[in-house]
Write a protein that holds these residues in place. Sequence first.
Motif, PDB file in Angstrom:
ATOM      1  N   PHE A   1     -47.572 -25.149  37.075  1.00 19.15           N
ATOM      2  CA  PHE A   1     -48.716 -25.038  36.981  1.00 19.15           C
ATOM      3  C   PHE A   1     -49.391 -25.688  35.251  1.00 19.15           C
ATOM      4  CE2 PHE A   1     -48.059 -21.081  39.292  1.00 19.15           C
ATOM      5  CZ  PHE A   1     -48.096 -21.886  40.212  1.00 19.15           C
ATOM      6  N   MET A   2     -47.721 -25.612  34.647  1.00 27.04           N
ATOM      7  CA  MET A   2     -47.993 -26.565  33.551  1.00 27.04           C
ATOM      8  C   MET A   2     -48.152 -27.819  33.593  1.00 27.04           C
ATOM      9  SD  MET A   2     -45.196 -23.427  31.696  1.00 27.04           S
ATOM     10  CE  MET A   2     -44.978 -24.725  30.214  1.00 27.04           C
ATOM     11  N   ARG A   3     -47.004 -27.830  34.543  1.00 24.07           N
ATOM     12  CA  ARG A   3     -47.285 -30.022  34.883  1.00 24.07           C
ATOM     13  C   ARG A   3     -48.677 -30.617  35.004  1.00 24.07           C
ATOM     14  NH1 ARG A   3     -43.538 -34.160  36.938  1.00 24.07           N
ATOM     15  NH2 ARG A   3     -45.583 -35.843  36.455  1.00 24.07           N
ATOM     16  N   LEU A   4     -48.724 -29.641  36.219  1.00 19.90           N
ATOM     17  CA  LEU A   4     -50.406 -29.744  36.807  1.00 19.90           C
ATOM     18  C   LEU A   4     -51.921 -30.338  35.678  1.00 19.90           C
ATOM     19  CD1 LEU A   4     -50.202 -28.374  40.186  1.00 19.90           C
ATOM     20  CD2 LEU A   4     -50.257 -30.459  40.369  1.00 19.90           C
ATOM     21  N   GLU A   5     -51.698 -28.945  34.779  1.00 21.39           N
ATOM     22  CA  GLU A   5     -52.492 -28.670  33.964  1.00 21.39           C
ATOM     23  C   GLU A   5     -52.289 -29.883  32.543  1.00 21.39           C
ATOM     24  OE1 GLU A   5     -53.731 -23.863  33.951  1.00 21.39           O
ATOM     25  OE2 GLU A   5     -51.961 -24.851  32.726  1.00 21.39           O
ATOM     26  N   SER A   6     -50.874 -30.484  32.523  1.00 21.07           N
ATOM     27  CA  SER A   6     -50.478 -31.419  31.326  1.00 21.07           C
ATOM     28  C   SER A   6     -51.177 -32.764  32.171  1.00 21.07           C
ATOM     29  CB  SER A   6     -49.679 -31.383  31.300  1.00 21.07           C
ATOM     30  OG  SER A   6     -48.571 -31.961  32.326  1.00 21.07           O
ATOM     31  N   GLU A   7     -51.103 -33.005  33.642  1.00 17.28           N
ATOM     32  CA  GLU A   7     -51.934 -33.686  34.440  1.00 17.28           C
ATOM     33  C   GLU A   7     -53.228 -33.774  34.434  1.00 17.28           C
ATOM     34  OE1 GLU A   7     -49.997 -36.143  35.902  1.00 17.28           O
ATOM     35  OE2 GLU A   7     -48.464 -35.095  35.939  1.00 17.28           O
ATOM     36  N   GLY A   8     -54.354 -32.707  33.691  1.00 10.30           N
ATOM     37  CA  GLY A   8     -55.605 -32.715  33.719  1.00 10.30           C
ATOM     38  C   GLY A   8     -56.429 -31.333  35.329  1.00 10.30           C
TER      39      GLY A   8
ATOM     40  N   ARG B   1     -40.830 -20.855  42.694  1.00 10.23           N
ATOM     41  CA  ARG B   1     -42.856 -19.582  42.364  1.00 10.23           C
ATOM     42  C   ARG B   1     -42.370 -20.477  41.069  1.00 10.23           C
ATOM     43  NH1 ARG B   1     -42.649 -15.697  46.652  1.00 10.23           N
ATOM     44  NH2 ARG B   1     -42.184 -14.310  44.472  1.00 10.23           N
ATOM     45  N   ARG B   2     -42.673 -21.507  40.179  1.00 11.22           N
ATOM     46  CA  ARG B   2     -41.923 -21.650  38.516  1.00 11.22           C
ATOM     47  C   ARG B   2     -43.110 -21.887  37.850  1.00 11.22           C
ATOM     48  NH1 ARG B   2     -38.987 -25.683  37.410  1.00 11.22           N
ATOM     49  NH2 ARG B   2     -39.371 -26.883  39.530  1.00 11.22           N
ATOM     50  N   ASP B   3     -43.605 -21.682  36.517  1.00 13.49           N
ATOM     51  CA  ASP B   3     -44.747 -21.346  35.957  1.00 13.49           C
ATOM     52  C   ASP B   3     -44.712 -23.075  35.387  1.00 13.49           C
ATOM     53  OD1 ASP B   3     -45.651 -18.934  35.815  1.00 13.49           O
ATOM     54  OD2 ASP B   3     -44.934 -18.165  34.437  1.00 13.49           O
ATOM     55  N   GLU B   4     -43.519 -23.527  35.275  1.00 14.79           N
ATOM     56  CA  GLU B   4     -43.566 -25.154  34.650  1.00 14.79           C
ATOM     57  C   GLU B   4     -44.457 -25.968  35.430  1.00 14.79           C
ATOM     58  OE1 GLU B   4     -39.589 -23.567  34.609  1.00 14.79           O
ATOM     59  OE2 GLU B   4     -41.159 -22.583  35.231  1.00 14.79           O
TER      60      GLU B   4
ATOM     61  N   TRP C   1     -44.749 -21.624  49.154  1.00 16.00           N
ATOM     62  CA  TRP C   1     -44.934 -21.000  48.223  1.00 16.00           C
ATOM     63  C   TRP C   1     -46.279 -21.148  47.771  1.00 16.00           C
ATOM     64  CZ3 TRP C   1     -45.258 -22.426  42.930  1.00 16.00           C
ATOM     65  CH2 TRP C   1     -44.692 -23.316  42.409  1.00 16.00           C
ATOM     66  N   VAL C   2     -46.701 -22.299  47.469  1.00 15.90           N
ATOM     67  CA  VAL C   2     -48.278 -22.244  46.817  1.00 15.90           C
ATOM     68  C   VAL C   2     -48.950 -22.863  47.488  1.00 15.90           C
ATOM     69  CG1 VAL C   2     -46.742 -24.432  45.289  1.00 15.90           C
ATOM     70  CG2 VAL C   2     -49.041 -22.528  44.356  1.00 15.90           C
ATOM     71  N   SER C   3     -50.655 -22.897  46.864  1.00 14.27           N
ATOM     72  CA  SER C   3     -51.508 -23.467  47.319  1.00 14.27           C
ATOM     73  C   SER C   3     -52.962 -23.696  46.476  1.00 14.27           C
ATOM     74  CB  SER C   3     -51.984 -23.470  49.066  1.00 14.27           C
ATOM     75  OG  SER C   3     -52.864 -22.038  48.589  1.00 14.27           O
ATOM     76  N   PHE C   4     -53.248 -25.250  46.013  1.00 12.14           N
ATOM     77  CA  PHE C   4     -53.695 -25.662  45.060  1.00 12.14           C
ATOM     78  C   PHE C   4     -55.463 -25.519  46.032  1.00 12.14           C
ATOM     79  CE2 PHE C   4     -50.366 -27.341  44.006  1.00 12.14           C
ATOM     80  CZ  PHE C   4     -49.707 -26.299  43.016  1.00 12.14           C
ATOM     81  N   HIS C   5     -56.340 -24.992  45.137  1.00 14.88           N
ATOM     82  CA  HIS C   5     -57.827 -25.169  46.226  1.00 14.88           C
ATOM     83  C   HIS C   5     -58.917 -26.254  45.476  1.00 14.88           C
ATOM     84  CE1 HIS C   5     -56.219 -22.188  49.179  1.00 14.88           C
ATOM     85  NE2 HIS C   5     -55.938 -22.239  48.590  1.00 14.88           N
ATOM     86  N   SER C   6     -60.425 -26.569  45.597  1.00 11.53           N
ATOM     87  CA  SER C   6     -61.281 -27.208  45.103  1.00 11.53           C
ATOM     88  C   SER C   6     -61.288 -26.544  44.024  1.00 11.53           C
ATOM     89  CB  SER C   6     -61.674 -27.857  46.454  1.00 11.53           C
ATOM     90  OG  SER C   6     -62.583 -27.134  46.819  1.00 11.53           O
TER      91      SER C   6
END
Length: 310
Positions: free
Chosen positions: A109-116, A104-107, A81-86
């Motif tokens: 994305f929030m988690r990844l942002e909280s990891e910097g 597909r959950r916003d949480e 459901w998701v892919s992350f690019h450089s």
Amino acid sequence: MAQTTNTILMIRPVNFRMNEQTAVNNYFQEDLNLKNAEINAKAQEEFDAFVEKLRNVGVNVIVEEDDKLMDTPDSIFPNNWVSFHSNGDVGLYPMFAENRRKERRDEVFMRLESEGFKINNIIDYTSAEDEGVFLEGTGSLLLDRVNKKAYCALSPRADEELFIEFCEDFDYFPVVFTANQTVNGERVAIYHTNVMMCLGENFCVICLDSIDDKKERKNVLKHLKEDGKDVINISEAQMHQFAGNMLQVKGAKAQTYLVMSQSAHDSLTEAQVEQIEKHCPILSSSLETIETCGGGSARCMMAEVFLPKE
């Protein structure tokens, strides 16, 4: 631009079971005749042991718990459901099974942002679901991030037009083909490209026998060869042991590993193991319950994070 990453997102299952909605065209799924609670408990054990093995070699694994209220039996496979690019782009993909769309959950994305990690832009293809058109992330798309090529085996879960659209948006050259397997004596489309093919930095594990069209097979090989990939061919029987469903990841000191399930590892010949180990060591873990009920394996469980850091 790198082909491999040190950071992997994984979703720990809370409602894992055989998903009746995906079984219609995922011929790798089988019914274990166990209670769902038992299946989920076994899947969690396999998941936790797998995460531990990855972390032991220095892979940065970000584990997010699934949401109990969602009833998402396949949430363990986030790469669909998701892919992350450089460049900070995120792709969101349309899913064939209705109960998978809730994954597909916003949480996340929030988690990844909280990891910097930095998310700049979300490219959302999910409205295609209204037209019954699907493209299931890096299950359907095999990305050669260095040479900017995307490989896609067309199936009910991988639409050609949408694939071309993805390639235009993300600036990849499309390599399209059809890959089949034999089910009850008939040739039918393999549901995901990443079941029959794995792209490493300098090699490719692929089930060439599944590409019935000789021209298509020749074209795929041409692209792999011109990019200097060492081609490791597996049989259809090995593919059914998930020998195509592998992912090369980076551990400590930039050492890469080819990650696969125990059944995939056990199915390989000595010569194939030798060919792989010329490039990097193998890391395998038992995923028997997940493979049998989920019809997916090690690769499907890992969503690669290439996002830039803040």
